[in-house]
Design a protein around this motif. Structure first.
Motif, PDB file in Angstrom:
ATOM      1  N   ALA A  66     -12.487   1.495   2.055  1.00  0.00           N
ATOM      2  CA  ALA A  66     -13.421   0.364   2.068  1.00  0.00           C
ATOM      3  C   ALA A  66     -12.893  -0.809   1.243  1.00  0.00           C
ATOM      4  O   ALA A  66     -12.892  -1.961   1.697  1.00  0.00           O
ATOM      5  CB  ALA A  66     -14.780   0.817   1.533  1.00  0.00           C
ATOM      6  N   ILE A  67     -12.453  -0.529   0.023  1.00  0.00           N
ATOM      7  CA  ILE A  67     -11.947  -1.601  -0.844  1.00  0.00           C
ATOM      8  C   ILE A  67     -10.699  -2.241  -0.256  1.00  0.00           C
ATOM      9  O   ILE A  67     -10.530  -3.474  -0.296  1.00  0.00           O
ATOM     10  CB  ILE A  67     -11.641  -1.052  -2.252  1.00  0.00           C
ATOM     11  N   SER A  68      -9.806  -1.432   0.286  1.00  0.00           N
ATOM     12  CA  SER A  68      -8.578  -1.968   0.885  1.00  0.00           C
ATOM     13  C   SER A  68      -8.904  -2.880   2.058  1.00  0.00           C
ATOM     14  O   SER A  68      -8.299  -3.949   2.221  1.00  0.00           O
ATOM     15  CB  SER A  68      -7.674  -0.821   1.350  1.00  0.00           C
ATOM     16  N   ALA A  69      -9.867  -2.479   2.876  1.00  0.00           N
ATOM     17  CA  ALA A  69     -10.262  -3.294   4.022  1.00  0.00           C
ATOM     18  C   ALA A  69     -10.878  -4.616   3.571  1.00  0.00           C
ATOM     19  O   ALA A  69     -10.648  -5.669   4.169  1.00  0.00           O
ATOM     20  CB  ALA A  69     -11.247  -2.517   4.892  1.00  0.00           C
ATOM     21  N   MET A  70     -11.659  -4.558   2.493  1.00  0.00           N
ATOM     22  CA  MET A  70     -12.301  -5.772   1.984  1.00  0.00           C
ATOM     23  C   MET A  70     -11.294  -6.768   1.420  1.00  0.00           C
ATOM     24  O   MET A  70     -11.571  -7.968   1.337  1.00  0.00           O
ATOM     25  CB  MET A  70     -13.325  -5.403   0.904  1.00  0.00           C
ATOM     26  N   THR A 103      -2.065  14.677  -2.170  1.00  0.00           N
ATOM     27  CA  THR A 103      -1.119  13.922  -1.339  1.00  0.00           C
ATOM     28  C   THR A 103      -1.835  12.871  -0.507  1.00  0.00           C
ATOM     29  O   THR A 103      -1.361  11.733  -0.364  1.00  0.00           O
ATOM     30  CB  THR A 103      -0.336  14.873  -0.421  1.00  0.00           C
ATOM     31  N   ILE A 104      -3.006  13.232   0.032  1.00  0.00           N
ATOM     32  CA  ILE A 104      -3.797  12.268   0.805  1.00  0.00           C
ATOM     33  C   ILE A 104      -4.235  11.107  -0.081  1.00  0.00           C
ATOM     34  O   ILE A 104      -4.136   9.935   0.303  1.00  0.00           O
ATOM     35  CB  ILE A 104      -5.030  12.958   1.431  1.00  0.00           C
ATOM     36  N   VAL A 105      -4.708  11.427  -1.270  1.00  0.00           N
ATOM     37  CA  VAL A 105      -5.169  10.379  -2.187  1.00  0.00           C
ATOM     38  C   VAL A 105      -4.020   9.467  -2.601  1.00  0.00           C
ATOM     39  O   VAL A 105      -4.195   8.240  -2.695  1.00  0.00           O
ATOM     40  CB  VAL A 105      -5.834  10.998  -3.423  1.00  0.00           C
ATOM     41  N   MET A 106      -2.839  10.019  -2.821  1.00  0.00           N
ATOM     42  CA  MET A 106      -1.693   9.184  -3.177  1.00  0.00           C
ATOM     43  C   MET A 106      -1.315   8.253  -2.027  1.00  0.00           C
ATOM     44  O   MET A 106      -0.910   7.101  -2.258  1.00  0.00           O
ATOM     45  CB  MET A 106      -0.502  10.056  -3.578  1.00  0.00           C
ATOM     46  N   ILE A 159      -1.214   4.155  -2.350  1.00  0.00           N
ATOM     47  CA  ILE A 159      -0.053   3.343  -1.965  1.00  0.00           C
ATOM     48  C   ILE A 159      -0.451   2.240  -0.984  1.00  0.00           C
ATOM     49  O   ILE A 159      -0.057   1.069  -1.130  1.00  0.00           O
ATOM     50  CB  ILE A 159       1.052   4.230  -1.364  1.00  0.00           C
ATOM     51  N   VAL A 160      -1.257   2.600   0.015  1.00  0.00           N
ATOM     52  CA  VAL A 160      -1.687   1.593   0.989  1.00  0.00           C
ATOM     53  C   VAL A 160      -2.615   0.572   0.336  1.00  0.00           C
ATOM     54  O   VAL A 160      -2.564  -0.628   0.654  1.00  0.00           O
ATOM     55  CB  VAL A 160      -2.376   2.274   2.192  1.00  0.00           C
ATOM     56  N   ALA A 176      -2.419  -0.422  -2.748  1.00  0.00           N
ATOM     57  CA  ALA A 176      -1.528  -1.307  -3.502  1.00  0.00           C
ATOM     58  C   ALA A 176      -0.882  -2.334  -2.572  1.00  0.00           C
ATOM     59  O   ALA A 176      -0.750  -3.513  -2.928  1.00  0.00           O
ATOM     60  CB  ALA A 176      -0.459  -0.486  -4.210  1.00  0.00           C
ATOM     61  N   ALA A 177      -0.494  -1.904  -1.375  1.00  0.00           N
ATOM     62  CA  ALA A 177       0.100  -2.823  -0.405  1.00  0.00           C
ATOM     63  C   ALA A 177      -0.909  -3.898   0.013  1.00  0.00           C
ATOM     64  O   ALA A 177      -0.575  -5.087   0.111  1.00  0.00           O
ATOM     65  CB  ALA A 177       0.580  -2.044   0.817  1.00  0.00           C
ATOM     66  N   CYS A 178      -2.155  -3.486   0.242  1.00  0.00           N
ATOM     67  CA  CYS A 178      -3.212  -4.442   0.611  1.00  0.00           C
ATOM     68  C   CYS A 178      -3.473  -5.429  -0.523  1.00  0.00           C
ATOM     69  O   CYS A 178      -3.720  -6.616  -0.290  1.00  0.00           O
ATOM     70  CB  CYS A 178      -4.498  -3.700   0.963  1.00  0.00           C
ATOM     71  N   ARG A 179      -3.403  -4.937  -1.739  1.00  0.00           N
ATOM     72  CA  ARG A 179      -3.613  -5.791  -2.911  1.00  0.00           C
ATOM     73  C   ARG A 179      -2.509  -6.848  -3.005  1.00  0.00           C
ATOM     74  O   ARG A 179      -2.775  -8.018  -3.308  1.00  0.00           O
ATOM     75  CB  ARG A 179      -3.616  -4.941  -4.185  1.00  0.00           C
ATOM     76  N   ILE A 180      -1.288  -6.436  -2.734  1.00  0.00           N
ATOM     77  CA  ILE A 180      -0.159  -7.378  -2.774  1.00  0.00           C
ATOM     78  C   ILE A 180      -0.309  -8.438  -1.690  1.00  0.00           C
ATOM     79  O   ILE A 180      -0.089  -9.628  -1.922  1.00  0.00           O
ATOM     80  CB  ILE A 180       1.172  -6.613  -2.611  1.00  0.00           C
ATOM     81  N   ILE A 181      -0.689  -8.007  -0.485  1.00  0.00           N
ATOM     82  CA  ILE A 181      -0.888  -8.947   0.622  1.00  0.00           C
ATOM     83  C   ILE A 181      -1.984  -9.935   0.291  1.00  0.00           C
ATOM     84  O   ILE A 181      -1.868 -11.142   0.551  1.00  0.00           O
ATOM     85  CB  ILE A 181      -1.231  -8.176   1.919  1.00  0.00           C
ATOM     86  N   ASN A 182      -3.081  -9.445  -0.298  1.00  0.00           N
ATOM     87  CA  ASN A 182      -4.195 -10.306  -0.678  1.00  0.00           C
ATOM     88  C   ASN A 182      -3.771 -11.336  -1.727  1.00  0.00           C
ATOM     89  O   ASN A 182      -4.117 -12.521  -1.636  1.00  0.00           O
ATOM     90  CB  ASN A 182      -5.340  -9.449  -1.211  1.00  0.00           C
ATOM     91  N   SER A 183      -2.994 -10.887  -2.691  1.00  0.00           N
ATOM     92  CA  SER A 183      -2.511 -11.793  -3.743  1.00  0.00           C
ATOM     93  C   SER A 183      -1.589 -12.854  -3.164  1.00  0.00           C
ATOM     94  O   SER A 183      -1.641 -14.028  -3.547  1.00  0.00           O
ATOM     95  CB  SER A 183      -1.785 -11.002  -4.834  1.00  0.00           C
TER      96      SER A 183
END
Length: 288
Positions: free
Chosen positions: A221-225, A263-266, A270-271, A273-280
């Motif tokens: 949810a947070i990554s999508a937002m 492993t699923i949570v990691m 990672i994804v 973090a990628a969304c956060r970088i794209i947003n920034s």
């Protein structure tokens, strides 16, 4: 390049085993359901409810273990539903507010479950049993056909509920008071949401364990937002995000022998973090 091809061949060979197919099917459905409900729970500031209900389920599981019930689901699910209703359907004027109530139930149930197991059913490897329940184990890889069918049926019910009542869920998510004024039975839908959330929490315990369930609710949810603005876009991306990360996590866990839940949570982290970088990066370009 040859090593990558070899890895894909190894993964392909695993698909001939029914336990791998079962794990992937159940994992996909659980990830999809948890992500759909996760968007609503995060927006309603109930994202931590996953922890509270999973710990309630842990307490119920401890009691079921002591009673030596043949199928824990028939005891754990009703207890978790009860706690979900108490948390999500309580009045706004309640003395104990949402976050405090979740925290109280979370800590209390966890302590009760562990104490109950120690007093009434101390096995030879209590710490190991508790650890696998809290952080997930290989139970997702040892599912029977009956358990898979039950998980799929419950997941389909959740998905259908979300699809049929999408507009009402949208309304009570953003403005419950306005939805009530427009004639929507908000108490009924909050009750149904509570039941559905409890079902997903109980199913997800096999996938990631009690302590990691919130990751399935929060991260997609947070990554999508971070990337999208509309409720529909966030919901769709969260579902895709969750399913992809779950598939990757399960496959890596099978090949590398790592804990499935962690492993699923990691993969989710990672994804995210990628969304956060794209947003920034987007915000930086707009400021320029």
């Amino acid at each position: 390049m040859g090593e990558i091809i070899e890895v894909f061949k190894t993964i392909g060979n695993y698909f001939q085993y029914s336990f791998v197919v079962y794990a992937l099917v159940v994992g996909i459905f659980i990830a999809l359901c948890s992500s759909l409900l996760g968007v609503t729970l995060v927006l309603k500031r109930f994202s931590y409810i996953g922890d509270g209900l999973s710990h309630s389920a842990f307490g119920a599981l401890a009691v079921a273990t002591v009673l030596k019930l043949s199928n824990n689901m028939y005891f754990v699910l009703p207890v978790t539903v009860l706690f979900a209703v108490l948390l999500l359907c309580k009045k706004q004027s309640s003395v104990v507010k949402g976050d405090a109530a979740v925290g109280m139930i979370s800590v209390g149930s966890l302590a009760f479950g562990y104490l109950f197991l120690n007093i009434f059913a101390p096995p030879t490897n209590l710490s190991g049993d508790v650890c696998t329940t809290l952080f997930g184990s290989t139970s997702i890889l040892t599912l029977t056909k009956g358990e898979v069918i039950l998980s799929v049926i419950l997941s389909v019910i959740v998905i259908l509920f979300y699809a049929v009542f999408y507009n009402r869920i949208f309304a009570i998510t953003f403005d419950e008071g306005f939805a009530r004024a427009c004639g929507t039975n908000t108490r009924l839908y909050n009750f149904l949401m509570a039941v559905i959330v409890a079902v997903i929490i109980v199913l997800a315990m096999n996938l990631v364990g009690s302590l990691l369930i919130s990751a399935l609710v929060i991260f997609p949810a947070i990554s999508a937002m971070l990337l999208f603005k509309s409720f529909k876009s966030v919901t769709i991306f969260a579902a895709v995000f969750s399913v992809v990360c779950t598939l990757i996590g399960i496959l890596i866990a099978i090949v590398a022998g790592t804990p499935v839940g962690s492993t699923i949570v990691m993969a989710d982290v990672i994804v995210f973090a990628a969304c956060r970088i794209i947003n920034s990066y987007r915000r930086h370009r707009v400021l320029k």
